[in-house]
Design a protein around this motif. Structure first.
Motif, PDB file in Angstrom:
ATOM      1  N   MET A 147      56.641  44.845  52.490  1.00  0.00           N
ATOM      2  CA  MET A 147      56.898  46.045  51.287  1.00  0.00           C
ATOM      3  C   MET A 147      56.950  46.940  51.728  1.00  0.00           C
ATOM      4  SD  MET A 147      58.750  46.113  49.089  1.00  0.00           S
ATOM      5  CE  MET A 147      59.254  44.496  48.888  1.00  0.00           C
ATOM      6  N   PRO A 148      55.063  47.603  51.385  1.00  0.00           N
ATOM      7  CA  PRO A 148      54.940  49.588  52.348  1.00  0.00           C
ATOM      8  C   PRO A 148      56.406  49.285  52.931  1.00  0.00           C
ATOM      9  CG  PRO A 148      52.852  48.156  52.336  1.00  0.00           C
ATOM     10  CD  PRO A 148      53.944  47.493  51.399  1.00  0.00           C
TER      11      PRO A 148
ATOM     12  N   ILE B  86      65.325  46.002  57.181  1.00  0.00           N
ATOM     13  CA  ILE B  86      64.820  44.285  56.231  1.00  0.00           C
ATOM     14  C   ILE B  86      63.407  44.010  56.907  1.00  0.00           C
ATOM     15  CG2 ILE B  86      65.681  41.833  56.242  1.00  0.00           C
ATOM     16  CD1 ILE B  86      68.582  43.384  57.952  1.00  0.00           C
ATOM     17  N   ILE B  87      62.719  43.547  55.440  1.00  0.00           N
ATOM     18  CA  ILE B  87      61.828  42.550  55.638  1.00  0.00           C
ATOM     19  C   ILE B  87      62.000  41.132  55.151  1.00  0.00           C
ATOM     20  CG2 ILE B  87      60.359  43.857  55.537  1.00  0.00           C
ATOM     21  CD1 ILE B  87      59.537  43.498  52.945  1.00  0.00           C
TER      22      ILE B  87
ATOM     23  N   PRO C 181      53.780  42.377  44.432  1.00  0.00           N
ATOM     24  CA  PRO C 181      54.636  42.696  43.468  1.00  0.00           C
ATOM     25  C   PRO C 181      56.279  42.572  45.129  1.00  0.00           C
ATOM     26  CG  PRO C 181      53.422  43.585  42.529  1.00  0.00           C
ATOM     27  CD  PRO C 181      52.811  43.578  44.006  1.00  0.00           C
ATOM     28  N   LEU C 182      57.229  42.242  43.972  1.00  0.00           N
ATOM     29  CA  LEU C 182      58.938  43.076  44.077  1.00  0.00           C
ATOM     30  C   LEU C 182      59.261  43.795  43.186  1.00  0.00           C
ATOM     31  CD1 LEU C 182      60.401  39.436  46.558  1.00  0.00           C
ATOM     32  CD2 LEU C 182      59.128  41.595  47.196  1.00  0.00           C
ATOM     33  N   GLY C 183      59.385  44.631  43.622  1.00  0.00           N
ATOM     34  CA  GLY C 183      59.639  45.868  42.675  1.00  0.00           C
ATOM     35  C   GLY C 183      60.980  45.824  41.810  1.00  0.00           C
ATOM     36  N   SER C 184      61.561  46.210  41.106  1.00  0.00           N
ATOM     37  CA  SER C 184      63.183  46.991  40.665  1.00  0.00           C
ATOM     38  C   SER C 184      64.122  47.955  41.610  1.00  0.00           C
ATOM     39  CB  SER C 184      63.364  47.064  39.314  1.00  0.00           C
ATOM     40  OG  SER C 184      62.246  48.764  39.086  1.00  0.00           O
ATOM     41  N   ASP C 185      63.030  48.022  42.637  1.00  0.00           N
ATOM     42  CA  ASP C 185      63.780  49.189  43.895  1.00  0.00           C
ATOM     43  C   ASP C 185      64.097  47.988  44.769  1.00  0.00           C
ATOM     44  OD1 ASP C 185      61.326  48.629  44.781  1.00  0.00           O
ATOM     45  OD2 ASP C 185      60.883  50.256  45.298  1.00  0.00           O
ATOM     46  N   VAL C 186      64.702  47.353  44.992  1.00  0.00           N
ATOM     47  CA  VAL C 186      64.929  46.019  46.107  1.00  0.00           C
ATOM     48  C   VAL C 186      65.737  45.399  45.698  1.00  0.00           C
ATOM     49  CG1 VAL C 186      62.375  46.840  47.530  1.00  0.00           C
ATOM     50  CG2 VAL C 186      62.496  44.789  45.900  1.00  0.00           C
ATOM     51  N   ASP C 187      66.637  45.093  47.029  1.00  0.00           N
ATOM     52  CA  ASP C 187      67.499  43.677  46.404  1.00  0.00           C
ATOM     53  C   ASP C 187      67.082  42.897  47.538  1.00  0.00           C
ATOM     54  OD1 ASP C 187      69.317  45.243  44.675  1.00  0.00           O
ATOM     55  OD2 ASP C 187      70.851  45.562  46.063  1.00  0.00           O
ATOM     56  N   ILE C 188      67.002  40.973  46.803  1.00  0.00           N
ATOM     57  CA  ILE C 188      66.588  40.518  47.091  1.00  0.00           C
ATOM     58  C   ILE C 188      67.706  39.112  47.797  1.00  0.00           C
ATOM     59  CG2 ILE C 188      65.204  38.081  46.635  1.00  0.00           C
ATOM     60  CD1 ILE C 188      63.724  39.995  44.561  1.00  0.00           C
TER      61      ILE C 188
ATOM     62  N   ILE D 230      61.098  31.968  50.137  1.00  0.00           N
ATOM     63  CA  ILE D 230      61.323  33.149  51.709  1.00  0.00           C
ATOM     64  C   ILE D 230      62.699  33.545  51.320  1.00  0.00           C
ATOM     65  CG2 ILE D 230      61.008  33.029  54.617  1.00  0.00           C
ATOM     66  CD1 ILE D 230      59.762  31.222  54.647  1.00  0.00           C
ATOM     67  N   THR D 231      62.113  35.269  51.476  1.00  0.00           N
ATOM     68  CA  THR D 231      63.443  35.788  51.030  1.00  0.00           C
ATOM     69  C   THR D 231      63.882  36.746  51.718  1.00  0.00           C
ATOM     70  OG1 THR D 231      62.154  37.698  49.687  1.00  0.00           O
ATOM     71  CG2 THR D 231      63.202  35.524  48.138  1.00  0.00           C
ATOM     72  N   ALA D 232      64.393  37.452  52.004  1.00  0.00           N
ATOM     73  CA  ALA D 232      65.228  38.514  52.679  1.00  0.00           C
ATOM     74  C   ALA D 232      65.119  39.844  51.348  1.00  0.00           C
ATOM     75  CB  ALA D 232      66.930  38.255  53.749  1.00  0.00           C
ATOM     76  N   VAL D 233      64.507  41.402  52.120  1.00  0.00           N
ATOM     77  CA  VAL D 233      64.369  42.212  51.001  1.00  0.00           C
ATOM     78  C   VAL D 233      65.006  43.092  51.664  1.00  0.00           C
ATOM     79  CG1 VAL D 233      62.942  43.365  49.774  1.00  0.00           C
ATOM     80  CG2 VAL D 233      62.834  40.672  49.829  1.00  0.00           C
ATOM     81  N   ILE D 234      65.654  44.096  51.332  1.00  0.00           N
ATOM     82  CA  ILE D 234      66.067  45.074  51.423  1.00  0.00           C
ATOM     83  C   ILE D 234      66.158  46.451  50.198  1.00  0.00           C
ATOM     84  CG2 ILE D 234      68.536  44.431  53.580  1.00  0.00           C
ATOM     85  CD1 ILE D 234      69.979  45.080  51.460  1.00  0.00           C
ATOM     86  N   ARG D 235      66.204  47.535  50.792  1.00  0.00           N
ATOM     87  CA  ARG D 235      65.772  48.975  49.645  1.00  0.00           C
ATOM     88  C   ARG D 235      67.103  48.996  48.884  1.00  0.00           C
ATOM     89  NH1 ARG D 235      63.840  51.331  53.902  1.00  0.00           N
ATOM     90  NH2 ARG D 235      65.515  52.810  54.729  1.00  0.00           N
ATOM     91  N   ARG D 236      66.562  49.471  47.706  1.00  0.00           N
ATOM     92  CA  ARG D 236      68.479  49.142  46.466  1.00  0.00           C
ATOM     93  C   ARG D 236      68.382  50.534  46.559  1.00  0.00           C
ATOM     94  NH1 ARG D 236      67.500  46.793  41.255  1.00  0.00           N
ATOM     95  NH2 ARG D 236      68.272  44.708  42.124  1.00  0.00           N
ATOM     96  N   GLY D 237      69.936  50.673  46.373  1.00  0.00           N
ATOM     97  CA  GLY D 237      70.528  51.883  46.664  1.00  0.00           C
ATOM     98  C   GLY D 237      70.525  52.709  47.683  1.00  0.00           C
TER      99      GLY D 237
END
Length: 306
Positions: free
Chosen positions: A134-135, A144-145, A155-162, A267-274
């Motif tokens: 996440m950092p 992508i992580i 924790p995953l925050g509101s600044d990412v899409d899951i 298990i999730t893939a995560v990208i930066r929102r925005g």
């Protein structure tokens, strides 16, 4: 003109907190990072940093630029990829960070298929455990992580899409001669020698918590950052372990047992929102989702979501 590399260092300082942490992440000396940030101050003609005791912190102007820098860098990546792919298929580089058990089960199959279907797309695969990924995503070291929503320390925050990918059970790993049927009660293994992941990692924290909830403090005889080494140690009869189902490599002769009180990770893939939309990033995401829908090796105790 603002230098993208120096902007990245400033953005990392905001995310990581110290010049030393930025230096480690960038594989530079702390003095080199400080020098580059001083050059950025000269370029902007603005005080970006202030010293408080032995530490350096961002001024309001530095904080504003650091947080705008991430969007600037994303936009530059997007424009570069768009220029390279005008009228053609998605091209460019995508940095994909994942924990080790997801690398061989999800990432390598996805990257292999993409190499055949999109030869001009470069996917850089980086091993990143949940406490690291996440950092790395937030400072732009990964596009992508693959991580887990269950790692409460980060924790995953509101600044990412899951993008949900799979659910994966935590299983007890035993030497082959100790195979048994039925779910395992961890309390029955209180006196066993345990193999653990490295301190503060996702699996080390989870295994410690599960053992303590079962009423005992585990006797840890070894710690490995590599699950294959853990499997080899258990196979030799030297320890037992708790591992994710995805980590169980069928090449090793070990017995697996579900837990009496089931534990799974999401298990999730995560990208930066925005971030500006990049065709290459979305292509990798779609391939990861396609891979999770393929048949799973029945020797692995893994259930993929529909």
């Amino acid at each position: 003109m603002l230098n993208p590399w120096r902007l990245r260092l400033l953005s990392q300082l905001d995310s990581l907190g110290t010049v030393r942490a930025v230096a480690q992440a960038a594989h530079l000396s702390a003095s080199s990072v400080s020098q580059q940030l001083a050059v950025l101050e000269a370029e902007t003609r603005t005080q970006l940093l202030e010293r408080t005791g032995r530490r350096v912190r961002l001024t309001p102007a530095g904080l504003m630029l650091a947080r705008r820098a991430r969007g600037i860098l994303d936009q530059m990546d997007s424009v570069e990829a768009e220029l390279r792919s005008l009228g053609e298929e998605p091209v460019g580089s995508v940095r994909l960070g994942a924990f080790q058990s997801a690398i061989h089960s999800l990432c390598v199959p996805a990257v292999t298929r993409l190499a055949r279907t999109h030869p001009h797309l470069d996917v850089e695969l980086i091993e990143l455990e949940p406490h690291e990924s996440m950092p790395a995503l937030r400072v732009g070291d990964a596009d992508i992580i693959i991580t887990t929503t269950d790692f409460v320390e980060h924790p995953l925050g509101s600044d990412v899409d899951i993008v949900p990918l799979a659910t994966d059970p935590i299983v007890l790993i035993l030497p082959p001669e100790r195979a048994a049927r039925g779910p395992a009660d961890l309390a029955a293994y209180a006196d066993e020698p345990w193999a653990f992941d490295t301190p503060k990692s996702y699996m080390a924290n989870l295994a410690t918590r599960l053992c303590r909830e079962s009423g005992f403090e585990p006797r840890v005889v070894c710690r490995f950052s590599n699950y294959l080494m853990t499997l080899q140690h258990v196979e030799a009869g030297l320890s037992i372990a708790l591992l994710p189902g995805l980590a169980v490599d069928p090449r090793y002769r070990v017995a697996t047992r579900e837990l009496a009180d089931p534990v799974t990770r999401t298990i999730t893939a995560v990208i930066r929102r925005g971030a500006p939309p990049r065709a290459a990033v979305h292509l990798v995401l779609e391939e990861l989702r396609r891979i999770r829908e393929l048949p799973v090796d029945p020797r692995l105790s893994t259930t993929f979501e529909a």
